[in-house]
Write a protein that holds these residues in place. Sequence first.
Motif, PDB file in Angstrom:
ATOM      1  N   GLU A 177     216.559   0.649  68.378  1.00 11.07           N
ATOM      2  CA  GLU A 177     215.643   1.736  68.040  1.00 11.07           C
ATOM      3  C   GLU A 177     216.273   2.753  67.106  1.00 11.07           C
ATOM      4  OE1 GLU A 177     214.410   3.371  71.713  1.00 11.07           O
ATOM      5  OE2 GLU A 177     213.291   1.596  72.355  1.00 11.07           O
ATOM      6  N   ILE A 178     217.557   2.608  66.785  1.00 15.11           N
ATOM      7  CA  ILE A 178     218.233   3.558  65.913  1.00 15.11           C
ATOM      8  C   ILE A 178     217.818   3.310  64.478  1.00 15.11           C
ATOM      9  CG2 ILE A 178     220.490   4.396  65.173  1.00 15.11           C
ATOM     10  CD1 ILE A 178     221.613   3.388  67.801  1.00 15.11           C
ATOM     11  N   ILE A 179     217.563   4.366  63.733  1.00 13.63           N
ATOM     12  CA  ILE A 179     217.185   4.232  62.325  1.00 13.63           C
ATOM     13  C   ILE A 179     218.405   3.804  61.529  1.00 13.63           C
ATOM     14  CG2 ILE A 179     216.312   5.443  60.293  1.00 13.63           C
ATOM     15  CD1 ILE A 179     214.845   7.329  62.194  1.00 13.63           C
ATOM     16  N   PRO A 180     218.337   2.679  60.812  1.00 16.03           N
ATOM     17  CA  PRO A 180     219.520   2.211  60.089  1.00 16.03           C
ATOM     18  C   PRO A 180     219.924   3.173  58.977  1.00 16.03           C
ATOM     19  CG  PRO A 180     217.579   0.927  59.497  1.00 16.03           C
ATOM     20  CD  PRO A 180     217.176   1.800  60.633  1.00 16.03           C
ATOM     21  N   THR A 181     221.213   3.306  58.799  1.00 17.14           N
ATOM     22  CA  THR A 181     221.773   4.182  57.762  1.00 17.14           C
ATOM     23  C   THR A 181     222.040   3.364  56.505  1.00 17.14           C
ATOM     24  OG1 THR A 181     222.841   5.464  59.483  1.00 17.14           O
ATOM     25  CG2 THR A 181     223.626   5.796  57.236  1.00 17.14           C
ATOM     26  N   PRO A 182     221.643   3.834  55.316  1.00 12.68           N
ATOM     27  CA  PRO A 182     221.918   3.060  54.101  1.00 12.68           C
ATOM     28  C   PRO A 182     223.412   2.962  53.837  1.00 12.68           C
ATOM     29  CG  PRO A 182     221.090   5.246  53.558  1.00 12.68           C
ATOM     30  CD  PRO A 182     220.925   5.084  55.033  1.00 12.68           C
ATOM     31  N   VAL A 183     223.813   1.792  53.322  1.00 11.45           N
ATOM     32  CA  VAL A 183     225.222   1.562  53.024  1.00 11.45           C
ATOM     33  C   VAL A 183     225.492   2.069  51.615  1.00 11.45           C
ATOM     34  CG1 VAL A 183     227.023  -0.156  52.792  1.00 11.45           C
ATOM     35  CG2 VAL A 183     225.259  -0.430  54.541  1.00 11.45           C
ATOM     36  N   GLY A 184     226.340   3.064  51.472  1.00  8.34           N
ATOM     37  CA  GLY A 184     226.662   3.641  50.183  1.00  8.34           C
ATOM     38  C   GLY A 184     227.058   5.097  50.335  1.00  8.34           C
ATOM     39  N   MET A 194     220.457   3.119  47.769  1.00  6.14           N
ATOM     40  CA  MET A 194     220.260   4.135  48.788  1.00  6.14           C
ATOM     41  C   MET A 194     218.851   4.090  49.384  1.00  6.14           C
ATOM     42  SD  MET A 194     223.194   5.524  48.962  1.00  6.14           S
ATOM     43  CE  MET A 194     222.803   6.897  50.039  1.00  6.14           C
ATOM     44  N   GLN A 195     217.867   3.662  48.606  1.00  9.33           N
ATOM     45  CA  GLN A 195     216.475   3.700  49.071  1.00  9.33           C
ATOM     46  C   GLN A 195     216.041   2.393  49.721  1.00  9.33           C
ATOM     47  OE1 GLN A 195     214.146   4.825  45.655  1.00  9.33           O
ATOM     48  NE2 GLN A 195     215.075   6.859  45.486  1.00  9.33           N
ATOM     49  N   THR A 196     216.414   1.266  49.123  1.00  7.00           N
ATOM     50  CA  THR A 196     215.964  -0.031  49.651  1.00  7.00           C
ATOM     51  C   THR A 196     217.065  -0.809  50.347  1.00  7.00           C
ATOM     52  OG1 THR A 196     216.445  -1.219  47.581  1.00  7.00           O
ATOM     53  CG2 THR A 196     214.297  -0.144  47.768  1.00  7.00           C
ATOM     54  N   GLY A 197     218.312  -0.415  50.156  1.00  4.74           N
ATOM     55  CA  GLY A 197     219.419  -1.151  50.757  1.00  4.74           C
ATOM     56  C   GLY A 197     219.861  -2.353  49.950  1.00  4.74           C
ATOM     57  N   ARG A 198     219.205  -2.637  48.838  1.00  2.00           N
ATOM     58  CA  ARG A 198     219.580  -3.773  48.003  1.00  2.00           C
ATOM     59  C   ARG A 198     220.658  -3.354  47.002  1.00  2.00           C
ATOM     60  NH1 ARG A 198     213.594  -6.285  46.451  1.00  2.00           N
ATOM     61  NH2 ARG A 198     212.945  -6.735  48.631  1.00  2.00           N
ATOM     62  N   ALA A 199     221.620  -4.239  46.801  1.00  2.00           N
ATOM     63  CA  ALA A 199     222.720  -3.947  45.877  1.00  2.00           C
ATOM     64  C   ALA A 199     222.982  -5.168  45.011  1.00  2.00           C
ATOM     65  CB  ALA A 199     223.982  -3.556  46.644  1.00  2.00           C
TER      66      ALA A 199
END
Length: 551
Positions: A177-184, A194-199
């Motif tokens: 249930e935790i909101i995932p944090t963006p990696v970056g 930062m917005q979609t998580g795609r790199a």
Amino acid sequence: MQPPIFVGTILQNRYQIIKILGQGGFARTYLAEDQRRFNEPCAIKELIPNATGAFSWEKAQELFQQEAEILYQMQHRQIPQFRERFQEDQRLFLVQEYIGGKTYRELLDQGSSFTEKEVVSLLKNLLPVLEHIHSRGIIHRDISPENLIQRESDRLPVLIDFGVVKELATKLQLGSEIIPTPVGKLGYSPAEQMQTGRAYPSSDLYALAVTAIVLLTKKQPQEMYDETRATWKWEQFIQVDPQFARILNKMLNSVPSDRYQSANEVNQALLSLTPVNSPEVSNLQTLAVAPAAVAPTPPTPKKSPVAIPEPNTRSILDSPIAVAAISTAVVVLAGVGSWALVSSIRNQSRERETVLPPQTFPSPVISQTATPTLEVSPSPTVSEPIIYSKKLAFNSSNIATVDSKIKTNETVQYTFFGQEGQQISASFIQAGEVVLTILAPNREPIDITAREIPAYQGILPVTGKYIIQVTPVAGILESQYNLTVKLQSLPVITPTSTPTQTPKEGKTPNPIPTQIPLPPLNEPTVIPTPGDSKTPFIELTPTPTPDATKL
């Protein structure tokens, strides 16, 4: 969240914690000493998953194995070498090489901004590293001055703290249930990450360009970005070569498709730059120094030339005709002398050829003496093999791991004590360059398949001291290998019950057919009552009758 590990704690009976290097929302990093590698320093990273529960722990173990395999693929001299992964007390750990030096954030805070020449050199040294990981489908996701270390030994930039652990923690959060944090990192990572998580590879190039302008200006990214226009205004703080500015601005484009698509493209663009003549060290204060006053030198009085009288006697060398004649004579004499010397040498060689006596012994003698000299001569050039002997150290799970190097003429023997009936499994993490041979206590392979193979699994035949020989494959000059050996005691209940079989307990062999003919043997001993005419036979037959009665 579990608390940090205390200083002095020993993990896996091998790694002693020295201090905590850093901690974030996803992981902690410890400085430790590897007691199996002469207390060599190493970095241990502990994963801190925010999600809890049995399912989350199983998912963490599965993803942890996958990410460890990704880190193992990154073999580059400017990336910390991955050593192993392990879990202990419901904690997940990664062990990597420790890099001694200062981060570029520390260098920037302790001095002035970097020069254009220094930043160009930094990019040229880092782009091959990015090309290496991008070719394997790996994106760093977190490039910044904090994650670049200037190594003390060679002053090359080393790329650390990959976003693999952060991405792993994010995957665990997706199942909770935790909101995932963006990696970056905010300000350094592009919008799509930062917005979609795609790199993408261009996402790392974007973060590298932000790092470059931060080093050039000593400003934070938020100070150089115009959010209303969504453009960078870093050129207001520093002036660089226009061509270099165009390269950085293309790397900073907000649209991923409009950036450079590979690190190799950026490297090719940097090669076209004209060399920048700037000092190597940029954090030294320059001072204006006025030239020292020079005292005027008094004019020197002119001296009248002194007339040198000509010698009264003249030499023969003053005549050009004489010099030419002498030169010609020297050349002629040299030619005649050299011709005579060559002729005498040639005549001597001919005389030696004619003076040689004819062969007076059979030709097979020559072939026999010449053959061994040709075979023996190359033997001294072969380098003698070097054999090292080490003892395997098994942990509580009867598993031993070895991480070492081996050269072409070396053989490493790992010894251990094994029990009869134990199952042994030996293999390399990355096979292809080294092979192993398992020797029994009699110094012979335990079976025909245990000689020069990449992996082996079988049963130990006897109890005693065993040897695992590790040798490189032919043609390999030097190789890094990771050997894993596991001993497992098979249950002894099943084999011990087999001797007590029902046919043996029923004493099937007791009624041997050999005892069946005993009655007919007793018959002749009983028949002597109707005596026969031959008394000698009657005297001989009683001798077996007592045996029959005993039976």
